[in-house]
Write a protein that holds these residues in place. Structure first.
Motif, PDB file in Angstrom:
ATOM      1  N   ASN A 136      20.566 -14.835 -37.483  1.00 10.58           N
ATOM      2  CA  ASN A 136      21.135 -16.164 -37.364  1.00 10.58           C
ATOM      3  C   ASN A 136      22.231 -16.132 -36.296  1.00 10.58           C
ATOM      4  N   THR A 137      22.040 -16.887 -35.232  1.00  5.56           N
ATOM      5  CA  THR A 137      23.007 -16.891 -34.137  1.00  5.56           C
ATOM      6  C   THR A 137      24.209 -17.795 -34.427  1.00  5.56           C
ATOM      7  N   LYS A 138      24.196 -18.470 -35.576  1.00  8.23           N
ATOM      8  CA  LYS A 138      25.295 -19.389 -35.925  1.00  8.23           C
ATOM      9  C   LYS A 138      26.020 -18.894 -37.175  1.00  8.23           C
ATOM     10  N   ILE A 175      29.130 -20.872 -38.456  1.00  9.86           N
ATOM     11  CA  ILE A 175      28.812 -22.103 -39.186  1.00  9.86           C
ATOM     12  C   ILE A 175      28.431 -21.770 -40.621  1.00  9.86           C
TER      13      ILE A 175
END
Length: 361
Positions: free
Chosen positions: A115-117, A120
């Protein structure tokens, strides 16, 4: 316990676990409206006995509200399929185990391996945990206890509380995610402690309790996380539990920690886990991740109270352990990392394995 490191058994609460090799708790997707389907019973029938000490049924939700996906198991008033499942496991020679879980998140399960986020994710979970009323936390505790009682009544004798992989209890343990300012935030083990105490109050003493945690969640540096987890485990071993099982990772952040890459090496996390077994000999410890060759475990050098959960190797070949221990390694149908067992990430309904399927034809 037997002194032969390949033939160790454990006696816990008057129950003999016949070997130190377990079927890892696997979310197969073989359920409909919470109830086990015939495929799940077949899956465990084939992966019980055969050198498997505990055959864990994976990821059984405390309530439909807290499932991982629509094919997740959960208990209903119907007991017949569950009793059939525990019967086939015990009749084959393994101890029936169950992993009880809770996913409580507005985040749609991420299908990508990475997950690149991440930031968040952290912010979202922080807010969700802060906003949960104390009454809801207490209700979740009571649901774990109620489900443990149901599990025992249908024949499970090992109950694993799932506090790994970013599931709800895992989030409550994580100091980066659980920033509540009440007793559920200052004492990260409070919910697990309440669950364990509640189960012990109502169930017979022969029930084996296991807690599964992620040694490395992957939100901060490994050095900082291991220092924190050392402190947490020092408290966890004081609870009335029999086993602590280790995995790694958060499903919605980094699946590679849950399903290690082959080039990371065999039994990649064992060296980090063995010291806990040496430090706390009264607990049975369990390691998992990239175990594809029992000879490579170097069992003579491992603590006797260190057990091993095996997933992909047993999905591909249910006789992996017996073939390994009986000198028939060349006949093993080895996992080739086809990644079909990650069914949800692929948009499929349930687990599949082309290696296993080919061996049946």
């Amino acid at each position: 316990m037997d002194n032969d490191p390949r033939n160790i058994s454990y006696k816990l609460r008057d129950i003999t676990i016949p070997t130190r090799f377990f079927l890892a708790p696997i979310n197969t997707g073989f359920s409909f409206n919470g109830e086990p389907q015939s495929e799940l019973i077949t899956f465990h029938n084939e992966r019980s006995g055969k050198g498997i000490g505990i055959s864990y049924v994976g990821n059984v939700s405390i309530e439909p509200q807290y499932v991982t996906n629509k094919n997740t198991s959960y208990f209903t008033e119907s007991t017949s399929k569950w009793k059939e499942l525990t019967s086939v496991i015990s009749e084959a020679g393994s101890i029936p185990g169950i992993q009880i879980a809770c996913r409580n998140s507005s985040i749609v399960p991420v299908k990508r391996m990475l997950n690149t986020k991440k930031e968040i994710y952290i912010q979202t979970v922080q807010e969700e945990l802060k906003q949960l009323p104390k009454a809801e936390l207490e209700r979740i505790v009571s649901l774990f206890v109620h489900n443990a009682q149901f599990a025992y009544e249908v024949g499970f004798r090992v109950i694993q509380i799932h506090a790994a992989h970013g599931y709800f209890l895992s989030q409550m343990l994580n100091k980066e995610l659980n920033v509540r300012d009440d007793e559920f935030g200052t004492n990260k083990l409070k919910m697990i402690s309440m669950i364990i105490n509640g189960i012990r109050e109502i169930l017979p003493s022969d029930l084996i309790l296991d807690v599964r945690i992620s040694l490395i969640d992957g939100l901060i540096s490994e050095e900082s996380e291991l220092a924190y987890k050392n402190l947490l485990i020092n408290q966890l071993v004081e609870l009335d539990i029999d086993m602590i099982s280790f995995s790694n990772g958060i499903y919605d952040v980094n699946k590679q920690l849950i399903y290690p890459l082959k080039n990371w090496g065999h039994g990649v996390f064992i060296k980090k886990i063995a010291p806990f077994a040496e430090r706390y000999p009264h607990i049975i410890w369990n390691a998992s991740g990239n175990i594809w060759d029992i000879d490579e475990l170097d069992l003579e050098k491992q603590p006797q109270n260190l057990s091993f959960s095996i997933g992909r190797a047993l999905i591909a070949d249910p006789s992996f352990i017996t073939k390994s221990l009986s000198g028939h390694k060349l006949s093993i149908n080895h996992c080739e990392r086809k990644n079909q067992c990650h069914y949800y990430s692929l948009g499929k309904e349930n687990i599949t394995c082309p290696i296993y399927e080919a061996s049946r034809n």
